[in-house]
Write an enzyme that holds these catalytic residues in place. Structure first.
Site, PDB file in Angstrom:
ATOM      1  CE  LYS A  38      -3.812  -2.420   2.218  1.00  0.00           C
ATOM      2  NZ  LYS A  38      -4.351  -2.881   3.508  1.00  0.00           N
ATOM      3  CD  GLN A  80      -2.888  -4.566   6.758  1.00  0.00           C
ATOM      4  OE1 GLN A  80      -2.869  -3.576   6.028  1.00  0.00           O
ATOM      5  NE2 GLN A  80      -3.554  -5.663   6.446  1.00  0.00           N
ATOM      6  CG  ASP A  99      -9.086   0.397   5.358  1.00  0.00           C
ATOM      7  OD1 ASP A  99      -9.279   0.145   4.153  1.00  0.00           O
ATOM      8  OD2 ASP A  99      -8.655  -0.448   6.167  1.00  0.00           O
TER       9      ASP A  99
END
Ligand code: NAP
Length: 276
Positions: free
Chosen positions: A49, A93, A116
C-alpha cells in the site's frame, strides 16, 4: 470483469488530484499506516500500500508498533494521528492480534481520516446512504458493477460472508442500490439453494474455490472478493465461468479495486481537510 483496468483509471485520477493538491498546499496528501506486530502477510500488505501511495504522489507515515502493544497505547497512537493536521488518512492494518480491542482502535480514527471505512460512523453512512468513506473492498465492487453496467435495482443479490469490513457493508451498499439482499454465513442452512437464487453473487468467505459452478444461476454476475494463499479466490473460476454472465478473476478483479479506492479516498480526505 477487469478490475486492473478500472483500478488503473481510478489511480490515474487520484494521482492527478494528488499532484494538484501538492501544488496548492506545498505538501502531499499523507496516509498513516499503523502496523502492530510482525505478521509477514500484514507487513507485505502495508508495504504494498505504501508503494502504491508513493507512485500516486501520496506520502506515507509508517507507524510500526511491537506485538506487545496494549489497547491503550494503540488507541493513544491513533488518537495522535487523528489530531495531526499533517496526516489526512489513517489505515490500521488488521487483524491486530487477539489481545487487542480492534474496535476501540478503529473508533479512535477521526471520521474525516477514515479512508479505509472501518469506523462505526462510516458504517452508518454506508447503511444510510449518507456521505462518508466506504469500506474499500465493497466500495470497489460497487464501482466495478457500475463500470460494467450492472444495475442491482430489483435484482436478487446474495452476499456470502458477513464480516464488518466486507460482507456486511457490501450487502448494505447493494440494498442502497435497491437490490433484494440476502446474507449467507456459516450458520446458513441449504447454502447451495440460497446461492442459486442470486442474480448478483458476492463471495466473501475466505475459503478457496468455495463457490462451485453447479451452485450458480446461469447468467449471474459473480464477484469473487476472496483472496486466499496462493492467489486463489473463493470462487472456483473454471467451473463458474461457464455459467456466469460476468465474473471477476483472482488475481486482477476485486483486489486492485480495493487499493484504488483506498488511494482515491485518501486524496479526497486531504482535499476536504484543506477545502476553504
Ligand atoms: P472473515 O472475517 O473470516 O469472514 C468470513 C465470512 O464467511 C464470515 O461471515 C463467515 O460466517 C462466512 N463463512 C465462513 N464459512 C462459511 C461457510 N462454510 N458457509 C458460509 N459462510 C461461511 O473474512 P473477511 O475479512 O470478510 O474476508 C473474506 C475473504 O475476502 C478472504 O478471502 C479475504 O482474504 C478476502 N478479502 C479480500 C480483500 C481484497 O482486497 N481483495 C479485502 C478484504 C478481504 P460467520 O460470520 O458465521 O462466521
Amino acid at each position: 470483469m477487469d478490475g486492473r483496468e478500472l483500478a488503473r483509471r481510478i489511480v490515474e485520477r487520484a494521482t492527478a488530484e494528488a499532484a494538484a493538491f501538492t501544488e496548492r498546499t506545498g505538501g502531499a496528501p499523507c496516509l498513516a499506516t499503523v502496523l502492530v506486530g510482525d505478521d509477514p502477510a500484514s507487513r507485505t500488505y502495508v508495504r504494498m500500500k505504501q508503494a502504491r501511495c508513493a507512485k500516486a504522489g501520496i506520502s506515507s507515515r509508517p507507524v510500526a508498533l511491537p506485538a506487545a502493544t496494549s489497547t491503550a497505547q494503540l488507541v493513544a497512537t491513533i488518537t495522535e494521528l487523528s489530531e495531526d493536521p499533517g496526516v489526512h488518512g489513517i489505515l490500521l492494518q488488521h487483524p491486530v492480534g487477539p489481545h487487542l480491542d480492534e474496535r476501540a482502535a478503529f473508533e479512535a480514527i477521526a471520521p474525516g481520516k477514515d479512508v479505509d471505512g472501518v469506523t462505526a460512523r462510516s458504517f452508518a453512512a454506508m447503511a444510510l446512504g449518507t456521505p462518508g468513506f466506504t469500506s474499500c473492498t465493497p466500495g470497489g465492487i460497487v464501482r466495478l458493477l457500475d463500470e460494467y453496467g450492472v444495475d442491482p435495482a430489483g435484482r436478487r443479490a446474495v452476499v456470502v460472508g458477513r464480516s464488518a469490513i466486507l460482507g456486511r457493508p457490501m450487502g448494505l451498499l447493494l440494498l442502497g442500490r435497491d437490490a433484494t439482499v440476502t446474507y449467507a454465513h456459516s450458520r446458513t442452512r441449504d447454502l447451495a439453494e440460497v446461492v442459486r437464487e442470486a442474480d448478483i453473487l458476492i463471495a466473501a468467505v475466505g475459503k478457496p474455490r468455495f463457490i462451485r459452478g453447479a451452485d450458480v444461476k446461469p447468467g449471474a454476475v459473480v464477484i469473487d472478493a476472496g483472496y486466499n494463499p496462493g492467489n486463489v479466490g473463493d470462487v472456483d473460476f473454471e467451473s463458474v465461468r461457464h455459467r456466469a454472465g460476468l465474473i471477476t478473476p483472482v488475481p486482477g478483479g476485486v483486489g486492485p479495486m480495493t487499493v484504488a479506492v483506498l488511494l482515491a479516498q485518501t486524496v479526497a480526505a486531504a482535499r476536504s481537510a484543506t477545502a476553504q
